[in-house]
Write a protein that holds these residues in place. Structure first.
Motif, PDB file in Angstrom:
ATOM      1  N   LYS A 173      71.668  73.573  37.113  1.00 32.74           N
ATOM      2  CA  LYS A 173      71.910  73.446  38.697  1.00 32.74           C
ATOM      3  C   LYS A 173      71.621  75.092  39.332  1.00 32.74           C
ATOM      4  O   LYS A 173      70.389  75.074  39.944  1.00 32.74           O
ATOM      5  N   ARG A 174      71.992  75.726  38.608  1.00 31.96           N
ATOM      6  CA  ARG A 174      71.782  77.126  38.963  1.00 31.96           C
ATOM      7  C   ARG A 174      71.450  77.892  37.919  1.00 31.96           C
ATOM      8  O   ARG A 174      70.280  77.530  37.301  1.00 31.96           O
ATOM      9  N   GLY A 175      71.905  78.967  37.393  1.00 31.50           N
ATOM     10  CA  GLY A 175      71.550  79.514  36.141  1.00 31.50           C
ATOM     11  C   GLY A 175      70.380  80.043  35.994  1.00 31.50           C
ATOM     12  O   GLY A 175      69.434  80.032  36.825  1.00 31.50           O
ATOM     13  N   ARG A 176      70.024  80.732  34.801  1.00 30.63           N
ATOM     14  CA  ARG A 176      68.810  81.486  34.586  1.00 30.63           C
ATOM     15  C   ARG A 176      67.518  80.617  34.317  1.00 30.63           C
ATOM     16  O   ARG A 176      66.441  80.911  34.558  1.00 30.63           O
ATOM     17  N   LEU A 177      67.915  79.468  33.704  1.00 26.43           N
ATOM     18  CA  LEU A 177      66.727  78.448  33.501  1.00 26.43           C
ATOM     19  C   LEU A 177      66.104  78.099  34.893  1.00 26.43           C
ATOM     20  O   LEU A 177      64.668  78.101  34.815  1.00 26.43           O
ATOM     21  N   LYS A 178      66.825  77.914  35.822  1.00 26.90           N
ATOM     22  CA  LYS A 178      66.227  77.633  37.238  1.00 26.90           C
ATOM     23  C   LYS A 178      65.215  78.848  37.698  1.00 26.90           C
ATOM     24  O   LYS A 178      64.300  78.424  38.059  1.00 26.90           O
ATOM     25  N   GLU A 179      65.685  79.881  37.583  1.00 27.09           N
ATOM     26  CA  GLU A 179      64.685  81.165  37.832  1.00 27.09           C
ATOM     27  C   GLU A 179      63.552  80.918  37.201  1.00 27.09           C
ATOM     28  O   GLU A 179      62.422  81.244  37.866  1.00 27.09           O
ATOM     29  N   LEU A 180      63.707  80.685  35.740  1.00 27.76           N
ATOM     30  CA  LEU A 180      62.455  80.829  35.166  1.00 27.76           C
ATOM     31  C   LEU A 180      61.605  79.365  35.391  1.00 27.76           C
ATOM     32  O   LEU A 180      60.082  79.550  35.618  1.00 27.76           O
ATOM     33  N   ALA A 202      60.885  86.245  27.715  1.00 26.18           N
ATOM     34  CA  ALA A 202      61.368  87.179  26.337  1.00 26.18           C
ATOM     35  C   ALA A 202      62.759  87.896  26.815  1.00 26.18           C
ATOM     36  O   ALA A 202      63.553  87.555  26.099  1.00 26.18           O
ATOM     37  N   SER A 203      62.826  88.282  27.978  1.00 23.26           N
ATOM     38  CA  SER A 203      64.289  89.209  28.082  1.00 23.26           C
ATOM     39  C   SER A 203      65.279  88.005  28.274  1.00 23.26           C
ATOM     40  O   SER A 203      66.475  88.157  27.879  1.00 23.26           O
ATOM     41  N   TYR A 204      64.811  86.742  29.170  1.00 27.56           N
ATOM     42  CA  TYR A 204      65.910  85.870  29.011  1.00 27.56           C
ATOM     43  C   TYR A 204      66.430  85.373  27.541  1.00 27.56           C
ATOM     44  O   TYR A 204      67.878  85.117  27.414  1.00 27.56           O
ATOM     45  N   SER A 207      60.973  78.242  38.516  1.00 27.49           N
ATOM     46  CA  SER A 207      60.425  78.512  39.729  1.00 27.49           C
ATOM     47  C   SER A 207      59.350  79.453  39.181  1.00 27.49           C
ATOM     48  O   SER A 207      58.193  79.290  40.166  1.00 27.49           O
ATOM     49  N   LEU A 208      59.471  80.365  38.325  1.00 28.42           N
ATOM     50  CA  LEU A 208      58.343  81.357  38.196  1.00 28.42           C
ATOM     51  C   LEU A 208      57.170  80.446  37.587  1.00 28.42           C
ATOM     52  O   LEU A 208      56.054  80.679  37.867  1.00 28.42           O
ATOM     53  N   LEU A 209      57.486  79.404  36.692  1.00 28.58           N
ATOM     54  CA  LEU A 209      56.524  78.609  36.014  1.00 28.58           C
ATOM     55  C   LEU A 209      55.999  77.851  37.264  1.00 28.58           C
ATOM     56  O   LEU A 209      54.610  77.540  37.174  1.00 28.58           O
ATOM     57  N   GLY A 210      56.616  77.203  38.291  1.00 32.17           N
ATOM     58  CA  GLY A 210      56.102  76.655  39.720  1.00 32.17           C
ATOM     59  C   GLY A 210      54.952  77.393  40.271  1.00 32.17           C
ATOM     60  O   GLY A 210      53.956  77.144  40.758  1.00 32.17           O
ATOM     61  N   GLN A 211      55.169  78.982  40.088  1.00 24.91           N
ATOM     62  CA  GLN A 211      54.570  79.734  40.873  1.00 24.91           C
ATOM     63  C   GLN A 211      53.356  80.329  40.148  1.00 24.91           C
ATOM     64  O   GLN A 211      52.003  80.821  40.724  1.00 24.91           O
ATOM     65  N   ALA A 212      53.167  79.796  38.880  1.00 21.21           N
ATOM     66  CA  ALA A 212      51.785  79.949  38.061  1.00 21.21           C
ATOM     67  C   ALA A 212      50.708  79.353  38.554  1.00 21.21           C
ATOM     68  O   ALA A 212      50.585  78.278  39.027  1.00 21.21           O
ATOM     69  N   ASP A 213      49.502  80.043  38.166  1.00 21.98           N
ATOM     70  CA  ASP A 213      48.169  79.491  38.368  1.00 21.98           C
ATOM     71  C   ASP A 213      48.248  77.869  37.488  1.00 21.98           C
ATOM     72  O   ASP A 213      48.579  78.111  36.277  1.00 21.98           O
ATOM     73  N   PRO A 214      47.632  77.141  38.032  1.00 25.79           N
ATOM     74  CA  PRO A 214      47.628  75.652  37.432  1.00 25.79           C
ATOM     75  C   PRO A 214      46.884  75.604  36.191  1.00 25.79           C
ATOM     76  O   PRO A 214      47.566  75.031  35.303  1.00 25.79           O
ATOM     77  N   GLU A 215      46.137  76.408  35.960  1.00 31.14           N
ATOM     78  CA  GLU A 215      45.211  76.547  34.335  1.00 31.14           C
ATOM     79  C   GLU A 215      46.342  77.301  33.565  1.00 31.14           C
ATOM     80  O   GLU A 215      46.114  76.959  32.273  1.00 31.14           O
ATOM     81  N   GLN A 216      47.074  77.865  34.087  1.00 29.34           N
ATOM     82  CA  GLN A 216      48.032  78.822  32.880  1.00 29.34           C
ATOM     83  C   GLN A 216      49.233  78.017  32.563  1.00 29.34           C
ATOM     84  O   GLN A 216      49.888  78.342  31.704  1.00 29.34           O
ATOM     85  N   ARG A 217      49.475  76.963  33.433  1.00 26.69           N
ATOM     86  CA  ARG A 217      50.782  76.346  33.459  1.00 26.69           C
ATOM     87  C   ARG A 217      51.005  75.684  32.282  1.00 26.69           C
ATOM     88  O   ARG A 217      51.975  75.972  31.492  1.00 26.69           O
ATOM     89  N   MET A 244      50.600  87.724  36.675  1.00 28.16           N
ATOM     90  CA  MET A 244      51.568  86.723  36.899  1.00 28.16           C
ATOM     91  C   MET A 244      51.935  86.042  35.659  1.00 28.16           C
ATOM     92  O   MET A 244      53.349  85.859  35.265  1.00 28.16           O
ATOM     93  N   THR A 245      51.109  85.714  34.739  1.00 28.47           N
ATOM     94  CA  THR A 245      51.435  85.337  33.354  1.00 28.47           C
ATOM     95  C   THR A 245      52.151  86.310  32.436  1.00 28.47           C
ATOM     96  O   THR A 245      53.099  85.932  32.069  1.00 28.47           O
ATOM     97  N   ALA A 246      51.536  87.741  32.657  1.00 21.74           N
ATOM     98  CA  ALA A 246      52.516  88.546  31.862  1.00 21.74           C
ATOM     99  C   ALA A 246      53.958  88.542  32.388  1.00 21.74           C
ATOM    100  O   ALA A 246      54.743  88.682  31.383  1.00 21.74           O
ATOM    101  N   ASP A 247      54.041  88.656  33.463  1.00 22.48           N
ATOM    102  CA  ASP A 247      55.484  88.814  34.167  1.00 22.48           C
ATOM    103  C   ASP A 247      56.357  87.620  33.736  1.00 22.48           C
ATOM    104  O   ASP A 247      57.470  87.833  33.167  1.00 22.48           O
ATOM    105  N   ALA A 248      55.723  86.219  33.899  1.00 16.62           N
ATOM    106  CA  ALA A 248      56.455  85.279  33.381  1.00 16.62           C
ATOM    107  C   ALA A 248      56.683  85.279  31.754  1.00 16.62           C
ATOM    108  O   ALA A 248      57.873  85.129  31.402  1.00 16.62           O
TER     109      ALA A 248
END
Ligand code: DAH
Length: 338
Positions: free
Chosen positions: A40-47, A10-12, A49-59, A1-5
């Motif tokens: 509101k929408r945009g690419r930032l929003k996606e990122l 990076a690609s963003y 949500s990725l952050l939100g899904q990450a393990d709490p200790e990695q956040r 998950m961390t690596a994905d994020a």
């Protein structure tokens, strides 16, 4: 998950920076801003949500890279905004090959502009531009121009002689003076060139005249010289008529009045009829055989005409300047009007 994020961050970043760099207007850049930084929408929003899904200790760590990426993109966007907001003309006018840091400041002096116009006009008639020194010797300023030792034009009071001990109407060839006319260049060119010759020479002349609205101790002339196997006064008149018509913008008439110059025979004063007024153009004539002989030309083989025109007068007429002194005072309030 961390690596994905991390990969997504990076690609963003790469995509955002590329889009910012290629935005060519403020409007295009605004679209990029909405896409990559919009709340509101945009690419930032996606990122986010990725952050939100990450393990709490990695956040915390991920959060830090997220902030870094975002700051970098925002910085690039602001920089690009600054560039695009600059007026196009100012950007286009910067020629990096010019010297100095502010090349858009400054302009040509009205006399320089007039001389450039003159060169353009006579250049179209095949006259090449020649130059000569402003510090001259007696030979080129007088002797070779058939001006005899006793001639009043050689008087020390009529010239700026530099070596006063040598000066005078004695015709001492070693005397040195600030040239009193551009006719000197006729001699210098003919000494160096075989006929045919077709030149003009534009530049400063010096005479100790009392300075007033129409006289200065330094002024500019355009000298013309054409030598070939059968040059006549008709050629002279044609050239001057074309010249005056091109410069004044109207079809003008040219008038010759008999006159005398030691270096031309016959000699004339030239006037042009412009908007119902006769204006004095300058002196002219057929090159005196003595002058041709002086430079080693054979007056039986070649003939020529010459003319000498004052430049200030044309410039004053064209720009409606009433006092010649304005040209040389270097007052920016005057010069910036042209
Ligand atoms: N050199 C003359 C002067 O300063 C003007 C002039 C007259 C030049 C006749 C010429 C010419 O070439 O042919 O007054």
């Amino acid at each position: 998950m961390t690596a994905d994020a991390q990969a997504a961050f990076a690609s963003y970043k790469d995509e955002a920076l590329a889009a910012i760099a290629s935005a060519s207007s403020e409007d295009a850049l605004e679209l990029v801003r909405v896409e990559f930084l919009g709340k509101k929408r945009g690419r930032l929003k996606e990122l986010q949500s990725l952050l939100g899904q990450a393990d709490p200790e990695q956040r915390p760590l991920l959060g830090k890279s997220f902030n870094q990426v975002q700051a970098e993109v925002r910085g690039a966007l602001e920089e690009r905004q600054g560039v695009l907001a600059r007026p196009v003309a100012a950007v286009a006018a910067i020629d990096v090959t010019l010297p100095g840091s502010q090349p858009v400041i400054g302009r040509r002096h009205p006399i320089t502009k007039t001389m450039d116009d003159f060169k353009d006009i006579v250049g179209r008639m095949g006259f090449r531009v020649a130059t000569g020194p402003e510090l001259e010797d007696d030979h080129h300023n007088f002797v070779a121009l058939n001006i005899p030792p006793e001639h009043p034009a050689r008087d020390p009071l009529e010239n700026f002689y530099l070596a006063t001990a040598l000066a005078g109407s004695g015709g001492d060839d070693a005397a040195v003076l600030m040239r009193s006319q551009t006719s000197t260049v006729q001699i210098r060119v003919m000494e160096q060139t075989a006929p045919p010759v077709r030149i003009v020479s534009l530049g400063r002349c010096y005479r100790p005249d009392t300075i007033d609205a129409t006289h200065h101790c330094m002024f500019h002339q355009m000298e013309g010289l054409m030598v070939d196997t059968d040059v006549t006064m008709a050629d002279l008149k044609t050239v001057l008529k074309h010249f005056a018509t091109a410069f004044l913008g109207d079809d003008v008439s040219v008038r010759f009045r008999p006159s005398f110059f030691p270096f031309t025979e016959p000699s004339v004063e030239v006037d042009v009829l412009w908007r119902d007024r006769w204006l004095e153009l300058g002196g002219a004539g057929m090159v005196d055989p003595n002058v041709l002989r002086h430079v080693g030309f054979d007056p039986e083989e070649v003939t020529g005409f010459a003319f000498g025109l004052g430049i200030e007068r044309f410039c004053m007429m064209r720009y409606q300047v009433t006092d010649i002194r304005r040209f040389f005072e270097n007052d920016v309030r005057f010069l910036s009007q042209f």
